[in-house]
Design a protein around this motif. Sequence first.
Motif, PDB file in Angstrom:
ATOM      1  N   ILE A 146      47.419  64.900  19.089  1.00 32.25           N
ATOM      2  CA  ILE A 146      46.805  65.983  19.860  1.00 32.25           C
ATOM      3  C   ILE A 146      47.408  66.122  21.261  1.00 32.25           C
ATOM      4  O   ILE A 146      47.589  67.230  21.745  1.00 32.25           O
ATOM      5  CB  ILE A 146      45.243  65.836  19.898  1.00 32.25           C
ATOM      6  CG1 ILE A 146      44.590  67.112  20.392  1.00 32.25           C
ATOM      7  CG2 ILE A 146      44.820  64.642  20.732  1.00 32.25           C
ATOM      8  CD1 ILE A 146      44.541  68.201  19.351  1.00 32.25           C
ATOM      9  N   GLN A 147      47.737  64.990  21.912  1.00 31.46           N
ATOM     10  CA  GLN A 147      48.314  65.079  23.265  1.00 31.46           C
ATOM     11  C   GLN A 147      49.679  65.763  23.212  1.00 31.46           C
ATOM     12  O   GLN A 147      50.021  66.569  24.085  1.00 31.46           O
ATOM     13  CB  GLN A 147      48.420  63.686  23.906  1.00 31.46           C
ATOM     14  CG  GLN A 147      48.974  63.708  25.340  1.00 31.46           C
ATOM     15  CD  GLN A 147      48.103  64.500  26.303  1.00 31.46           C
ATOM     16  OE1 GLN A 147      46.878  64.391  26.300  1.00 31.46           O
ATOM     17  NE2 GLN A 147      48.722  65.338  27.136  1.00 31.46           N
ATOM     18  N   ASP A 148      50.436  65.471  22.168  1.00 29.15           N
ATOM     19  CA  ASP A 148      51.737  66.113  22.007  1.00 29.15           C
ATOM     20  C   ASP A 148      51.562  67.627  21.788  1.00 29.15           C
ATOM     21  O   ASP A 148      52.306  68.438  22.365  1.00 29.15           O
ATOM     22  CB  ASP A 148      52.457  65.482  20.805  1.00 29.15           C
ATOM     23  CG  ASP A 148      53.872  65.986  20.684  1.00 29.15           C
ATOM     24  OD1 ASP A 148      54.633  65.823  21.658  1.00 29.15           O
ATOM     25  OD2 ASP A 148      54.214  66.565  19.637  1.00 29.15           O
ATOM     26  N   ALA A 149      50.568  67.995  21.000  1.00 27.43           N
ATOM     27  CA  ALA A 149      50.284  69.414  20.754  1.00 27.43           C
ATOM     28  C   ALA A 149      49.878  70.099  22.057  1.00 27.43           C
ATOM     29  O   ALA A 149      50.316  71.219  22.357  1.00 27.43           O
ATOM     30  CB  ALA A 149      49.177  69.550  19.706  1.00 27.43           C
ATOM     31  N   PHE A 150      49.050  69.408  22.844  1.00 25.79           N
ATOM     32  CA  PHE A 150      48.627  69.931  24.150  1.00 25.79           C
ATOM     33  C   PHE A 150      49.852  70.160  25.052  1.00 25.79           C
ATOM     34  O   PHE A 150      50.014  71.235  25.633  1.00 25.79           O
ATOM     35  CB  PHE A 150      47.652  68.931  24.807  1.00 25.79           C
ATOM     36  CG  PHE A 150      47.303  69.254  26.230  1.00 25.79           C
ATOM     37  CD1 PHE A 150      46.230  70.085  26.527  1.00 25.79           C
ATOM     38  CD2 PHE A 150      48.045  68.723  27.276  1.00 25.79           C
ATOM     39  CE1 PHE A 150      45.915  70.384  27.844  1.00 25.79           C
ATOM     40  CE2 PHE A 150      47.729  69.021  28.602  1.00 25.79           C
ATOM     41  CZ  PHE A 150      46.665  69.846  28.882  1.00 25.79           C
ATOM     42  N   ASP A 151      50.719  69.147  25.141  1.00 28.71           N
ATOM     43  CA  ASP A 151      51.912  69.256  25.993  1.00 28.71           C
ATOM     44  C   ASP A 151      52.775  70.451  25.588  1.00 28.71           C
ATOM     45  O   ASP A 151      53.279  71.178  26.452  1.00 28.71           O
ATOM     46  CB  ASP A 151      52.740  67.973  25.906  1.00 28.71           C
ATOM     47  CG  ASP A 151      52.049  66.785  26.556  1.00 28.71           C
ATOM     48  OD1 ASP A 151      51.123  67.006  27.376  1.00 28.71           O
ATOM     49  OD2 ASP A 151      52.410  65.634  26.247  1.00 28.71           O
ATOM     50  N   ALA A 152      52.945  70.637  24.286  1.00 30.57           N
ATOM     51  CA  ALA A 152      53.802  71.722  23.802  1.00 30.57           C
ATOM     52  C   ALA A 152      53.201  73.091  24.149  1.00 30.57           C
ATOM     53  O   ALA A 152      53.915  74.005  24.565  1.00 30.57           O
ATOM     54  CB  ALA A 152      54.006  71.591  22.294  1.00 30.57           C
ATOM     55  N   VAL A 153      51.883  73.230  24.007  1.00 29.41           N
ATOM     56  CA  VAL A 153      51.238  74.511  24.324  1.00 29.41           C
ATOM     57  C   VAL A 153      51.307  74.774  25.830  1.00 29.41           C
ATOM     58  O   VAL A 153      51.636  75.887  26.261  1.00 29.41           O
ATOM     59  CB  VAL A 153      49.770  74.548  23.829  1.00 29.41           C
ATOM     60  CG1 VAL A 153      49.015  75.723  24.433  1.00 29.41           C
ATOM     61  CG2 VAL A 153      49.733  74.622  22.301  1.00 29.41           C
ATOM     62  N   VAL A 154      51.029  73.753  26.637  1.00 32.26           N
ATOM     63  CA  VAL A 154      51.034  73.955  28.090  1.00 32.26           C
ATOM     64  C   VAL A 154      52.447  74.301  28.574  1.00 32.26           C
ATOM     65  O   VAL A 154      52.618  75.165  29.432  1.00 32.26           O
ATOM     66  CB  VAL A 154      50.446  72.724  28.823  1.00 32.26           C
ATOM     67  CG1 VAL A 154      50.624  72.857  30.330  1.00 32.26           C
ATOM     68  CG2 VAL A 154      48.966  72.586  28.481  1.00 32.26           C
ATOM     69  N   SER A 155      53.461  73.664  27.994  1.00 33.68           N
ATOM     70  CA  SER A 155      54.849  73.998  28.363  1.00 33.68           C
ATOM     71  C   SER A 155      55.163  75.452  28.034  1.00 33.68           C
ATOM     72  O   SER A 155      55.775  76.163  28.839  1.00 33.68           O
ATOM     73  CB  SER A 155      55.837  73.099  27.612  1.00 33.68           C
ATOM     74  OG  SER A 155      55.756  71.796  28.106  1.00 33.68           O
ATOM     75  N   LEU A 156      54.742  75.873  26.837  1.00 28.97           N
ATOM     76  CA  LEU A 156      55.001  77.245  26.396  1.00 28.97           C
ATOM     77  C   LEU A 156      54.305  78.246  27.325  1.00 28.97           C
ATOM     78  O   LEU A 156      54.903  79.243  27.756  1.00 28.97           O
ATOM     79  CB  LEU A 156      54.508  77.413  24.957  1.00 28.97           C
ATOM     80  CG  LEU A 156      54.770  78.750  24.268  1.00 28.97           C
ATOM     81  CD1 LEU A 156      56.269  78.972  24.080  1.00 28.97           C
ATOM     82  CD2 LEU A 156      54.065  78.796  22.909  1.00 28.97           C
ATOM     83  N   VAL A 157      53.049  77.955  27.659  1.00 30.41           N
ATOM     84  CA  VAL A 157      52.257  78.832  28.534  1.00 30.41           C
ATOM     85  C   VAL A 157      52.879  78.877  29.940  1.00 30.41           C
ATOM     86  O   VAL A 157      53.041  79.956  30.527  1.00 30.41           O
ATOM     87  CB  VAL A 157      50.789  78.337  28.574  1.00 30.41           C
ATOM     88  CG1 VAL A 157      50.042  78.923  29.752  1.00 30.41           C
ATOM     89  CG2 VAL A 157      50.086  78.669  27.257  1.00 30.41           C
ATOM     90  N   ALA A 158      53.257  77.710  30.471  1.00 31.41           N
ATOM     91  CA  ALA A 158      53.847  77.657  31.817  1.00 31.41           C
ATOM     92  C   ALA A 158      55.167  78.412  31.844  1.00 31.41           C
ATOM     93  O   ALA A 158      55.466  79.136  32.800  1.00 31.41           O
ATOM     94  CB  ALA A 158      54.038  76.202  32.248  1.00 31.41           C
ATOM     95  N   ALA A 159      55.956  78.290  30.764  1.00 30.73           N
ATOM     96  CA  ALA A 159      57.217  79.039  30.675  1.00 30.73           C
ATOM     97  C   ALA A 159      56.921  80.538  30.667  1.00 30.73           C
ATOM     98  O   ALA A 159      57.613  81.315  31.326  1.00 30.73           O
ATOM     99  CB  ALA A 159      57.985  78.629  29.420  1.00 30.73           C
TER     100      ALA A 159
END
Lengths: 202, 202
Positions: A175-188
């Motif tokens: 789940i933490q990896d999924a969170f990181d990937a979504v937050v990176s995508l959103v920040a980009a």
Amino acid sequence: MAEALTAEAILVATEEVLRRYGPAKATVVDVAKALGVSHGSVYRHFATKAALREAVTRRWLDAIHREMEPAFGQGLPASEVLREWLQRLFDKKRRSHTEDLELFTTYKTLVGESSGVVEDHVEHLVGLIARIIQAGVDTHEFVTDDVPRTAQAVWDATQAFHHPAHAQEWGNPHIQDAFDAVVSLVAAGLRYNRIPSATGDA
Amino acid sequence: MAEALTAEAILVATEEVLRRYGPAKATVVDVAKALGVSHGSVYRHFATKAALREAVTRRWLDAIHREMEPAFGQGLPASEVLREWLQRLFDKKRRSHTEDLELFTTYKTLVGESSGVVEDHVEHLVGLIARIIQAGVDTHEFVTDDVPRTAQAVWDATQAFHHPAHAQEWGNPHIQDAFDAVVSLVAAGLRYNRIPSATGDA
């Protein structure tokens, strides 16, 4: 003690009673007993049991709102402030569902009793995201022509990490990896918006 | 008719029986009756009632997978293919929860009976998103060094518009606007990733 009775003291006692007896069994008489006053004294501050319970709920949510103030730091990019804020929210939500599940269930019951409380709460949190996005816009890190709408989009895009309907997924080891990937995508996404206006490269 | 009995004919009849009686009441005897064969003939193709129900579920999901093939068009940007794909998925999900709620509930029951079926289904849909992202990478519209992880992030960021736990929000008049804002943010995020490698502007 009765003459010193404040609304705040009643709310503190009510929280304690709710923790001890649970939302189904806790009564105004229990609260009065805990304070060593008559239940009439409690009703002078809160006209009904429902009003008292709603006040406790709002006090609980206000505390969350204070804890969720964005952590702006000298020179910290808005994307990092946003990432830390979303992580803090996710960690809080996850903890509620593991360590404090009983207390969380109590408040969930209370929140369900008062219409408009959830909406106000979400609106407040989306407003905090809007402040972070606005800070990023001010430093030209982010560009958007509609900060509130973009803040709502960030909230909606991260539902999997704060909406209670997803709680059963929060124990997943990935789940933490999924969170990181979504937050990176959103920040980009928040950063990219400035590209079209700068270069016409839409 | 018994000698021409195929697995496919049994599955079609089972679907019809499930629609008519619901998942709680539908039996293998009903299926055999609908086909004019003995229930032994049905068991020759599907060893157990559970195996038959799982086969019906997989057939239903396979049909969804065919309907959800990405619509790549000559010169269409990958961001547009992705937007149309996510919109198609959202529209399908919304329709299931309004027009076909009874049928949807039937299949939800069936899906819940077979472990691994939901995971396979989600994995398939995330794989379709990965194909769209890969197409965008091939034309330099998107850049990512991890297509499967990014596809999962797009799936997770759009949970509010396909996860059944959010179905009650899909009647909200502002839901399409919320969808548009999230998809724009996600598509911008997919495009932005190429900027750092192209200009060092990270």
